[in-house]
Motif scaffolding. Structure first.
Motif, PDB file in Angstrom:
ATOM      1  N   LEU A 120      -1.592  16.390  -5.538  1.00 50.89           N
ATOM      2  CA  LEU A 120      -0.608  15.914  -4.561  1.00 50.89           C
ATOM      3  C   LEU A 120       0.094  17.091  -3.889  1.00 50.89           C
ATOM      4  CD1 LEU A 120       1.004  12.932  -6.512  1.00 50.89           C
ATOM      5  CD2 LEU A 120      -0.477  12.776  -4.506  1.00 50.89           C
ATOM      6  N   GLY A 121       0.443  18.111  -4.698  1.00 46.67           N
ATOM      7  CA  GLY A 121       1.097  19.286  -4.136  1.00 46.67           C
ATOM      8  C   GLY A 121       0.235  20.008  -3.118  1.00 46.67           C
ATOM      9  N   PHE A 122      -1.052  20.141  -3.406  1.00 43.80           N
ATOM     10  CA  PHE A 122      -1.953  20.818  -2.477  1.00 43.80           C
ATOM     11  C   PHE A 122      -2.210  19.968  -1.232  1.00 43.80           C
ATOM     12  CE2 PHE A 122      -2.696  23.568  -6.062  1.00 43.80           C
ATOM     13  CZ  PHE A 122      -2.994  24.791  -5.477  1.00 43.80           C
ATOM     14  N   LEU A 123      -2.312  18.642  -1.413  1.00 47.03           N
ATOM     15  CA  LEU A 123      -2.494  17.773  -0.252  1.00 47.03           C
ATOM     16  C   LEU A 123      -1.294  17.866   0.682  1.00 47.03           C
ATOM     17  CD1 LEU A 123      -4.015  14.579  -1.918  1.00 47.03           C
ATOM     18  CD2 LEU A 123      -5.187  16.192  -0.414  1.00 47.03           C
ATOM     19  N   GLY A 124      -0.096  17.966   0.092  1.00 44.34           N
ATOM     20  CA  GLY A 124       1.106  17.995   0.908  1.00 44.34           C
ATOM     21  C   GLY A 124       1.419  19.343   1.527  1.00 44.34           C
ATOM     22  N   THR A 125       0.856  20.426   0.963  1.00 47.19           N
ATOM     23  CA  THR A 125       1.133  21.763   1.489  1.00 47.19           C
ATOM     24  C   THR A 125      -0.089  22.332   2.213  1.00 47.19           C
ATOM     25  OG1 THR A 125       0.564  22.712  -0.679  1.00 47.19           O
ATOM     26  CG2 THR A 125       2.885  22.281  -0.232  1.00 47.19           C
ATOM     27  N   THR A 126      -1.114  22.671   1.467  1.00 51.97           N
ATOM     28  CA  THR A 126      -2.304  23.278   2.067  1.00 51.97           C
ATOM     29  C   THR A 126      -2.924  22.389   3.140  1.00 51.97           C
ATOM     30  OG1 THR A 126      -2.775  24.433  -0.004  1.00 51.97           O
ATOM     31  CG2 THR A 126      -4.585  24.250   1.565  1.00 51.97           C
ATOM     32  N   TYR A 127      -2.975  21.084   2.873  1.00 48.39           N
ATOM     33  CA  TYR A 127      -3.686  20.179   3.770  1.00 48.39           C
ATOM     34  C   TYR A 127      -2.763  19.349   4.648  1.00 48.39           C
ATOM     35  CZ  TYR A 127      -7.597  21.646   0.942  1.00 48.39           C
ATOM     36  OH  TYR A 127      -8.541  22.418   0.307  1.00 48.39           O
ATOM     37  N   GLY A 128      -1.459  19.515   4.498  1.00 52.48           N
ATOM     38  CA  GLY A 128      -0.506  18.927   5.427  1.00 52.48           C
ATOM     39  C   GLY A 128      -0.501  17.417   5.487  1.00 52.48           C
ATOM     40  N   GLN A 129      -0.894  16.754   4.409  1.00 55.13           N
ATOM     41  CA  GLN A 129      -0.898  15.297   4.411  1.00 55.13           C
ATOM     42  C   GLN A 129       0.496  14.756   4.084  1.00 55.13           C
ATOM     43  OE1 GLN A 129      -4.019  13.466   2.122  1.00 55.13           O
ATOM     44  NE2 GLN A 129      -5.592  14.871   2.874  1.00 55.13           N
ATOM     45  N   ALA A 130       0.785  13.579   4.598  1.00 59.35           N
ATOM     46  CA  ALA A 130       2.097  12.965   4.383  1.00 59.35           C
ATOM     47  C   ALA A 130       2.111  12.224   3.051  1.00 59.35           C
ATOM     48  CB  ALA A 130       2.420  12.023   5.531  1.00 59.35           C
ATOM     49  N   VAL A 131       2.133  12.991   1.968  1.00 61.29           N
ATOM     50  CA  VAL A 131       2.155  12.398   0.629  1.00 61.29           C
ATOM     51  C   VAL A 131       3.385  12.909  -0.122  1.00 61.29           C
ATOM     52  CG1 VAL A 131      -0.348  12.174   0.505  1.00 61.29           C
ATOM     53  CG2 VAL A 131       0.744  14.266  -0.347  1.00 61.29           C
ATOM     54  N   ALA A 132       3.909  12.082  -1.010  1.00 62.83           N
ATOM     55  CA  ALA A 132       5.000  12.516  -1.888  1.00 62.83           C
ATOM     56  C   ALA A 132       4.399  13.348  -3.003  1.00 62.83           C
ATOM     57  CB  ALA A 132       5.724  11.308  -2.448  1.00 62.83           C
ATOM     58  N   TYR A 133       4.921  14.549  -3.221  1.00 62.40           N
ATOM     59  CA  TYR A 133       4.368  15.397  -4.272  1.00 62.40           C
ATOM     60  C   TYR A 133       5.444  16.014  -5.157  1.00 62.40           C
ATOM     61  CZ  TYR A 133       5.235  19.186  -0.879  1.00 62.40           C
ATOM     62  OH  TYR A 133       5.798  20.052   0.024  1.00 62.40           O
ATOM     63  N   SER A 134       6.669  15.511  -5.056  1.00 63.32           N
ATOM     64  CA  SER A 134       7.738  15.999  -5.915  1.00 63.32           C
ATOM     65  C   SER A 134       8.558  14.826  -6.416  1.00 63.32           C
ATOM     66  CB  SER A 134       8.659  16.961  -5.163  1.00 63.32           C
ATOM     67  OG  SER A 134       9.774  17.320  -5.966  1.00 63.32           O
ATOM     68  N   GLY A 135       8.986  14.920  -7.674  1.00 60.99           N
ATOM     69  CA  GLY A 135       9.963  13.986  -8.180  1.00 60.99           C
ATOM     70  C   GLY A 135      11.350  14.369  -7.700  1.00 60.99           C
ATOM     71  N   PRO A 136      12.370  13.605  -8.064  1.00 56.49           N
ATOM     72  CA  PRO A 136      13.746  13.928  -7.646  1.00 56.49           C
ATOM     73  C   PRO A 136      14.156  15.339  -8.067  1.00 56.49           C
ATOM     74  CG  PRO A 136      13.642  11.737  -8.620  1.00 56.49           C
ATOM     75  CD  PRO A 136      12.306  12.370  -8.859  1.00 56.49           C
ATOM     76  N   VAL A 137      14.815  16.036  -7.156  1.00 59.66           N
ATOM     77  CA  VAL A 137      15.250  17.420  -7.378  1.00 59.66           C
ATOM     78  C   VAL A 137      16.773  17.481  -7.253  1.00 59.66           C
ATOM     79  CG1 VAL A 137      15.146  19.781  -6.507  1.00 59.66           C
ATOM     80  CG2 VAL A 137      13.085  18.375  -6.517  1.00 59.66           C
ATOM     81  N   TYR A 138      17.414  18.073  -8.231  1.00 57.55           N
ATOM     82  CA  TYR A 138      18.876  18.208  -8.192  1.00 57.55           C
ATOM     83  C   TYR A 138      19.338  18.906  -6.924  1.00 57.55           C
ATOM     84  CZ  TYR A 138      23.442  20.305  -9.067  1.00 57.55           C
ATOM     85  OH  TYR A 138      24.743  20.723  -8.939  1.00 57.55           O
ATOM     86  N   ARG A 139      20.351  18.294  -6.279  1.00 51.05           N
ATOM     87  CA  ARG A 139      20.915  18.885  -5.069  1.00 51.05           C
ATOM     88  C   ARG A 139      22.358  19.330  -5.252  1.00 51.05           C
ATOM     89  NH1 ARG A 139      20.891  15.023  -0.119  1.00 51.05           N
ATOM     90  NH2 ARG A 139      22.750  14.159  -1.134  1.00 51.05           N
ATOM     91  N   SER A 140      23.221  18.443  -5.808  1.00 53.59           N
ATOM     92  CA  SER A 140      24.640  18.797  -5.897  1.00 53.59           C
ATOM     93  C   SER A 140      25.325  17.953  -6.967  1.00 53.59           C
ATOM     94  CB  SER A 140      25.337  18.582  -4.552  1.00 53.59           C
ATOM     95  OG  SER A 140      25.295  17.219  -4.168  1.00 53.59           O
ATOM     96  N   LEU A 141      26.489  18.451  -7.392  1.00 56.94           N
ATOM     97  CA  LEU A 141      27.306  17.779  -8.400  1.00 56.94           C
ATOM     98  C   LEU A 141      28.706  17.570  -7.834  1.00 56.94           C
ATOM     99  CD1 LEU A 141      27.570  16.882 -11.446  1.00 56.94           C
ATOM    100  CD2 LEU A 141      28.521  19.166 -11.848  1.00 56.94           C
ATOM    101  N   THR A 142      29.221  16.358  -7.978  1.00 51.58           N
ATOM    102  CA  THR A 142      30.575  16.036  -7.556  1.00 51.58           C
ATOM    103  C   THR A 142      31.344  15.464  -8.741  1.00 51.58           C
ATOM    104  OG1 THR A 142      29.776  15.498  -5.322  1.00 51.58           O
ATOM    105  CG2 THR A 142      31.980  14.727  -5.924  1.00 51.58           C
ATOM    106  N   ILE A 143      32.513  16.013  -9.016  1.00 49.30           N
ATOM    107  CA  ILE A 143      33.344  15.526 -10.113  1.00 49.30           C
ATOM    108  C   ILE A 143      34.287  14.452  -9.577  1.00 49.30           C
ATOM    109  CG2 ILE A 143      34.977  16.135 -11.923  1.00 49.30           C
ATOM    110  CD1 ILE A 143      32.155  17.310 -12.248  1.00 49.30           C
ATOM    111  N   GLU A 144      34.270  13.297 -10.235  1.00 48.67           N
ATOM    112  CA  GLU A 144      35.116  12.174  -9.837  1.00 48.67           C
ATOM    113  C   GLU A 144      35.920  11.728 -11.061  1.00 48.67           C
ATOM    114  OE1 GLU A 144      32.396   9.291  -8.319  1.00 48.67           O
ATOM    115  OE2 GLU A 144      31.805  10.524  -6.597  1.00 48.67           O
ATOM    116  N   GLY A 145      37.034  12.398 -11.315  1.00 47.56           N
ATOM    117  CA  GLY A 145      37.846  12.087 -12.487  1.00 47.56           C
ATOM    118  C   GLY A 145      37.121  12.485 -13.763  1.00 47.56           C
ATOM    119  N   ASN A 146      36.845  11.508 -14.599  1.00 47.68           N
ATOM    120  CA  ASN A 146      36.147  11.809 -15.853  1.00 47.68           C
ATOM    121  C   ASN A 146      34.646  11.569 -15.764  1.00 47.68           C
ATOM    122  OD1 ASN A 146      36.165   9.042 -15.655  1.00 47.68           O
ATOM    123  ND2 ASN A 146      36.808   8.667 -17.783  1.00 47.68           N
ATOM    124  N   LYS A 147      34.150  11.485 -14.539  1.00 52.45           N
ATOM    125  CA  LYS A 147      32.724  11.262 -14.318  1.00 52.45           C
ATOM    126  C   LYS A 147      32.151  12.334 -13.398  1.00 52.45           C
ATOM    127  CE  LYS A 147      33.067   6.251 -14.901  1.00 52.45           C
ATOM    128  NZ  LYS A 147      32.803   4.914 -14.306  1.00 52.45           N
TER     129      LYS A 147
END
Length: 232
Positions: A120-147
């Protein structure tokens, strides 16, 4: 020695991409590995003179006994170094194997799913196909009180929990002592909390040698293990 015997003889040939499935022996020196692996990639690309051909990196699979409490295992740091490499070096892709390892075998038998995720990774990069090749990736953390609310990239349809309850999250306050956390999906985010930690500062997910974790996206790909704070 390994380069001279196994790579140098191939340099006269053309190359389309490479798969790198290694890191176990470097787990005690993750920060160094975060510099070594990019150096290797740049060196191979320079020697083959074929441009920035794709490097598919297999992240260390789950292995060894499961932790009863959150601890600072070495393998998660090495996985982080592998992920950082894909963020810092162009045309690289990561195949996460955190859910297809073997606690008793450092060379797990399930190579098919590893190969499928690499493909999937090679299809999405080397071959430029519109396929999902990554799971969720951490972007940011927000503190909301005790959560703590964790946001992700690479949702690919949205977050999915495989099982009855989301597992794999730990949370810590200013003292840096992590405890297992309650975690629930809230839209495209995960809300993390614990009755023990009233002022959360940081969160980890799948941050152990052999974590129990079950966060995916709708493409069926596992979330990349992460820590919002890394020692190095």
């Amino acid at each position: 020695v390994l380069y001279n015997a196994m790579i140098a003889p191939l340099v006269p040939f053309s190359i389309k991409g490479a798969v790198w499935y290694q890191g176990e022996s470097n787990a005690g020196a993750a920060e160094q590995y975060s510099r070594l692996l990019p150096t290797l990639i740049r060196d191979w690309r320079a020697r083959f003179q074929s441009g920035d051909f794709t490097f598919g990196i297999v992240q260390l699979a789950n292995f060894m006994a499961q932790d009863t409490e959150p601890v600072d295992d070495p393998w998660p740091n090495l996985r982080w170094a592998q992920w950082l490499t894909t963020k810092r070096e162009p045309n690289t892709t990561l195949a996460v194997a955190i859910d297809i390892g073997d606690a008793n075998d450092i060379h797990p038998r399930n190579k098919q799913d590893v190969g499928l995720r690499l493909a999937l990774g090679f299809l999405g990069t080397t071959y430029g196909q519109a396929v999902a090749y990554s799971g969720p990736v951490y972007r940011s953390l927000t503190i909301e009180g005790n959560k703590a609310r964790v946001s992700f990239d690479e949702l690919n349809g949205g977050l999915v929990v495989k099982g009855d309850k989301l597992t794999g999250f730990a949370i810590a306050g200013a003292d840096g002592k992590y405890v297992w956390a309650d975690a629930v999906v809230d839209g495209d985010t995960v809300v993390v909390s614990s009755s023990i930690v009233t002022d959360p500062v940081s969160v980890r997910y799948a941050w152990s040698n052999n974590p129990v974790c079950n966060l995916y996206n709708k493409a069926g790909l596992p979330a990349v293990p992460f820590a919002t704070k890394v020692a190095w």
